[in-house]
Design a protein around this motif. Sequence first.
Motif, PDB file in Angstrom:
ATOM      1  N   GLY A   1       0.807  -1.203   0.000  1.00  0.00           N
ATOM      2  CA  GLY A   1       0.000   0.000   0.000  1.00  0.00           C
ATOM      3  C   GLY A   1       0.844   1.258   0.000  1.00  0.00           C
ATOM      4  O   GLY A   1       0.471   2.278  -0.591  1.00  0.00           O
ATOM      5  N   GLU A   2       1.992   1.188   0.639  1.00  0.00           N
ATOM      6  CA  GLU A   2       2.883   2.339   0.664  1.00  0.00           C
ATOM      7  C   GLU A   2       3.350   2.705  -0.745  1.00  0.00           C
ATOM      8  O   GLU A   2       3.537   3.886  -1.057  1.00  0.00           O
TER       9      GLU A   2
ATOM     10  N   VAL B   1       1.575   2.401  -3.453  1.00  0.00           N
ATOM     11  CA  VAL B   1       0.435   3.109  -4.047  1.00  0.00           C
ATOM     12  C   VAL B   1       0.415   4.551  -3.559  1.00  0.00           C
ATOM     13  O   VAL B   1       0.247   5.496  -4.338  1.00  0.00           O
ATOM     14  N   ALA B   2       0.613   4.733  -2.237  1.00  0.00           N
ATOM     15  CA  ALA B   2       0.589   6.071  -1.648  1.00  0.00           C
ATOM     16  C   ALA B   2       1.712   6.942  -2.194  1.00  0.00           C
ATOM     17  O   ALA B   2       1.509   8.126  -2.500  1.00  0.00           O
ATOM     18  N   GLN B   3       2.897   6.363  -2.333  1.00  0.00           N
ATOM     19  CA  GLN B   3       4.044   7.141  -2.807  1.00  0.00           C
ATOM     20  C   GLN B   3       3.843   7.617  -4.240  1.00  0.00           C
ATOM     21  O   GLN B   3       4.256   8.726  -4.600  1.00  0.00           O
ATOM     22  N   GLU B   4       3.197   6.784  -5.055  1.00  0.00           N
ATOM     23  CA  GLU B   4       2.966   7.196  -6.434  1.00  0.00           C
ATOM     24  C   GLU B   4       1.955   8.341  -6.505  1.00  0.00           C
ATOM     25  O   GLU B   4       2.124   9.291  -7.275  1.00  0.00           O
ATOM     26  N   LEU B   5       0.911   8.276  -5.685  1.00  0.00           N
ATOM     27  CA  LEU B   5      -0.060   9.361  -5.648  1.00  0.00           C
ATOM     28  C   LEU B   5       0.573  10.622  -5.058  1.00  0.00           C
ATOM     29  O   LEU B   5       0.304  11.741  -5.513  1.00  0.00           O
ATOM     30  N   ASP B   6       1.435  10.444  -4.076  1.00  0.00           N
ATOM     31  CA  ASP B   6       2.178  11.569  -3.524  1.00  0.00           C
ATOM     32  C   ASP B   6       3.023  12.245  -4.610  1.00  0.00           C
ATOM     33  O   ASP B   6       3.156  13.473  -4.628  1.00  0.00           O
ATOM     34  N   GLY B   7       3.574  11.448  -5.520  1.00  0.00           N
ATOM     35  CA  GLY B   7       4.360  12.007  -6.622  1.00  0.00           C
ATOM     36  C   GLY B   7       3.546  12.964  -7.478  1.00  0.00           C
ATOM     37  O   GLY B   7       4.068  13.964  -7.997  1.00  0.00           O
TER      38      GLY B   7
ATOM     39  N   ILE C   1      -6.910   6.563  -2.544  1.00  0.00           N
ATOM     40  CA  ILE C   1      -6.730   7.844  -1.859  1.00  0.00           C
ATOM     41  C   ILE C   1      -6.489   7.620  -0.367  1.00  0.00           C
ATOM     42  O   ILE C   1      -5.712   8.338   0.269  1.00  0.00           O
ATOM     43  N   GLU C   2      -7.129   6.597   0.218  1.00  0.00           N
ATOM     44  CA  GLU C   2      -6.929   6.330   1.648  1.00  0.00           C
ATOM     45  C   GLU C   2      -5.482   5.960   1.961  1.00  0.00           C
ATOM     46  O   GLU C   2      -4.986   6.253   3.051  1.00  0.00           O
TER      47      GLU C   2
ATOM     48  N   LEU D   1      -0.385   7.520   4.577  1.00  0.00           N
ATOM     49  CA  LEU D   1       1.011   7.944   4.462  1.00  0.00           C
ATOM     50  C   LEU D   1       1.224   9.286   5.151  1.00  0.00           C
ATOM     51  O   LEU D   1       2.170   9.458   5.935  1.00  0.00           O
ATOM     52  N   VAL D   2       0.355  10.251   4.878  1.00  0.00           N
ATOM     53  CA  VAL D   2       0.489  11.580   5.474  1.00  0.00           C
ATOM     54  C   VAL D   2       0.267  11.512   6.985  1.00  0.00           C
ATOM     55  O   VAL D   2       0.974  12.167   7.761  1.00  0.00           O
TER      56      VAL D   2
END
Length: 267
Positions: free
Chosen positions: A166-167, A169-175, A204-205, A210-211
């Motif tokens: 999941g991290e 996924v989060a890192q890519e959206l953070d990018g 998105i969750e 991550l944040v």
Amino acid sequence: METFERSITPENQEKYGRNITLVVDLIRHPEKDYATGNLKEEGKEAFIQKLREEYADEQFDTIKGYVSPLKRGQQAIEPLSKFLEENDIDTTIRTKDELVGKMNQYSSETDVIMDEILRERNLLDMGKSQKDDALEPVSKDEEALKNEILIKEFFDKEFPGISLKGEDVAQELDGLIQHFSKMSKRFLSDSKVKIIAVGHSGIIEYLTKLVYLQNHPEIAPKDVGVEQIEGLLDYMSGPRITISSDENGKQTATFEYKDLSLRYALK
């Protein structure tokens, strides 16, 4: 209409990137029909009305639209375009793979394993229904239960049957958010710009988690479930990320969702 796409030179640098407010509404698509995976027509109309109400209260110099490449993201172009046209705003809407990110690696094999996890925990009797698309749950209950498990237990641990966390996924959206931050440095100074980015629940969750963890380094990922991140996304809901720059162009960012108010780390 100003497109904010001019290059910055030492002579005009003070004209760009200063006293900027960039509001990124990262939201889930409108209501869908679980039988078809398509957006409901009433969901599209509700989306338009939501945007009308928000825009009436918040005036921006321009609004930009981004959607995911998945079916429901592409179907959201229609109501989003209609809203922009109503307000005489350039209707160019861009597709961003990061709004799905590495979740496109989520396979039917993983989905079968998730079905077994639900049955083992006596959470839902899924039977042996076959799906054309592994990202298309057959019911709202199935979607919610799988998301709860994936978000809590598979953030820093690989999804069952696949080399993906999941991290990731989060890192890519953070990018994508970091891209928007850099983009805002080319905006005319004193501008207020809004981005509407239409994504998906369960993706998105992961960014929210991550944040949240970045703001609470003392908490282990396994101890952060959907309750700590204010629950799963409902249709047309999601976090708001506000990126601001001061008179010198220095940026700061906040992340807000329901009762969460977190600092967003810009790179």
